[in-house]
Design a protein around this motif. Structure first.
Motif, PDB file in Angstrom:
ATOM      1  N   ASN A  77       0.825  -1.207   0.000  1.00  0.00           N
ATOM      2  CA  ASN A  77       0.000   0.000   0.000  1.00  0.00           C
ATOM      3  C   ASN A  77       0.860   1.259   0.000  1.00  0.00           C
ATOM      4  O   ASN A  77       0.561   2.222  -0.728  1.00  0.00           O
ATOM      5  CB  ASN A  77      -0.928   0.020   1.211  1.00  0.00           C
ATOM      6  CG  ASN A  77      -2.055  -0.972   1.087  1.00  0.00           C
ATOM      7  OD1 ASN A  77      -2.352  -1.469   0.011  1.00  0.00           O
ATOM      8  ND2 ASN A  77      -2.675  -1.284   2.207  1.00  0.00           N
ATOM      9  N   ALA A 112      -6.911   5.927  -4.597  1.00  0.00           N
ATOM     10  CA  ALA A 112      -8.120   5.100  -4.661  1.00  0.00           C
ATOM     11  C   ALA A 112      -7.771   3.615  -4.550  1.00  0.00           C
ATOM     12  O   ALA A 112      -8.485   2.843  -3.892  1.00  0.00           O
ATOM     13  CB  ALA A 112      -8.876   5.373  -5.952  1.00  0.00           C
ATOM     14  N   LEU A 113      -6.683   3.212  -5.201  1.00  0.00           N
ATOM     15  CA  LEU A 113      -6.253   1.811  -5.105  1.00  0.00           C
ATOM     16  C   LEU A 113      -5.878   1.442  -3.673  1.00  0.00           C
ATOM     17  O   LEU A 113      -6.198   0.352  -3.201  1.00  0.00           O
ATOM     18  CB  LEU A 113      -5.067   1.560  -6.039  1.00  0.00           C
ATOM     19  CG  LEU A 113      -5.368   1.519  -7.524  1.00  0.00           C
ATOM     20  CD1 LEU A 113      -4.075   1.410  -8.314  1.00  0.00           C
ATOM     21  CD2 LEU A 113      -6.292   0.375  -7.853  1.00  0.00           C
ATOM     22  N   THR A 144      -8.999   1.000  -1.513  1.00  0.00           N
ATOM     23  CA  THR A 144      -9.632  -0.281  -1.809  1.00  0.00           C
ATOM     24  C   THR A 144      -8.819  -1.436  -1.226  1.00  0.00           C
ATOM     25  O   THR A 144      -9.378  -2.382  -0.655  1.00  0.00           O
ATOM     26  CB  THR A 144      -9.773  -0.457  -3.334  1.00  0.00           C
ATOM     27  OG1 THR A 144     -10.477   0.672  -3.859  1.00  0.00           O
ATOM     28  CG2 THR A 144     -10.514  -1.718  -3.676  1.00  0.00           C
ATOM     29  N   VAL A 179      -9.382  -1.918   2.574  1.00  0.00           N
ATOM     30  CA  VAL A 179     -10.625  -2.602   2.912  1.00  0.00           C
ATOM     31  C   VAL A 179     -10.513  -4.102   2.626  1.00  0.00           C
ATOM     32  O   VAL A 179     -10.895  -4.941   3.456  1.00  0.00           O
ATOM     33  CB  VAL A 179     -11.808  -1.984   2.129  1.00  0.00           C
ATOM     34  CG1 VAL A 179     -13.063  -2.787   2.315  1.00  0.00           C
ATOM     35  CG2 VAL A 179     -12.022  -0.546   2.552  1.00  0.00           C
ATOM     36  N   ILE A 180      -9.974  -4.457   1.482  1.00  0.00           N
ATOM     37  CA  ILE A 180      -9.815  -5.867   1.137  1.00  0.00           C
ATOM     38  C   ILE A 180      -8.815  -6.544   2.071  1.00  0.00           C
ATOM     39  O   ILE A 180      -9.022  -7.674   2.516  1.00  0.00           O
ATOM     40  CB  ILE A 180      -9.393  -6.014  -0.341  1.00  0.00           C
ATOM     41  CG1 ILE A 180     -10.537  -5.552  -1.245  1.00  0.00           C
ATOM     42  CG2 ILE A 180      -9.000  -7.444  -0.664  1.00  0.00           C
ATOM     43  CD1 ILE A 180     -10.155  -5.442  -2.698  1.00  0.00           C
TER      44      ILE A 180
END
Length: 135
Positions: free
Chosen positions: A40, A70-71, A74, A77-78
């Motif tokens: 990340n 944005a990636l 996401t 959360v995943i």
């Protein structure tokens, strides 16, 4: 600033690989979580490290890229959902197998397996002493 950022990501990847090579399921889950944090940070840095720059086109000459942001959101959360799922699997495997080893076999120096074995044998000895009657 990029050198410090790259060094931090490299140290996080190194620590996560070390944790994933351990034989305990909890250490592997923690290593995978740390690896996802490092990825990340890497994705976030790929958008450009610019201070006080908006992610809006037309406001400045050199805006930051909003796609990595944005990636990363996401992926957070995943990653949280997968960590929760892996922890539930590790807890279930610990309950079923009686140890925290990946292969399911307890090591001779595994303190968790020794404590669990003692706890499992303890009720059996009291049950035999009472004549096998259940309460």
């Amino acid at each position: 600033m990029e050198l410090i950022y790259a060094t931090v990501v490299g140290v996080m990847v190194t620590c996560s690989v070390f944790l994933m090579l351990r034989g305990h399921t909890f250490a592997i889950v923690m290593g995978l979580t740390l690896m996802s944090y490092a990825v990340n940070l890497f994705l976030f840095a790929s958008g450009g490290l610019a201070l006080h720059k908006p992610a809006i086109l037309g406001e400045t000459e050199n805006p930051t890229d909003p796609l990595p942001q944005a990636l990363v959101l996401t992926a957070i959360v995943i990653g949280f959902a997968m960590t929760a799922f892996a922890l539930i699997l590790a807890i279930r495997a610990r309950a079923d197998l009686g140890n925290d080893q990946v292969d399911g076999r307890s090591a001779p120096t595994d303190s968790l397996a020794t404590k669990d074995k003692e706890q499992r044998e303890k009720p059996r000895t009291t049950e035999k002493a009472s004549g096998g009657k259940s309460r």
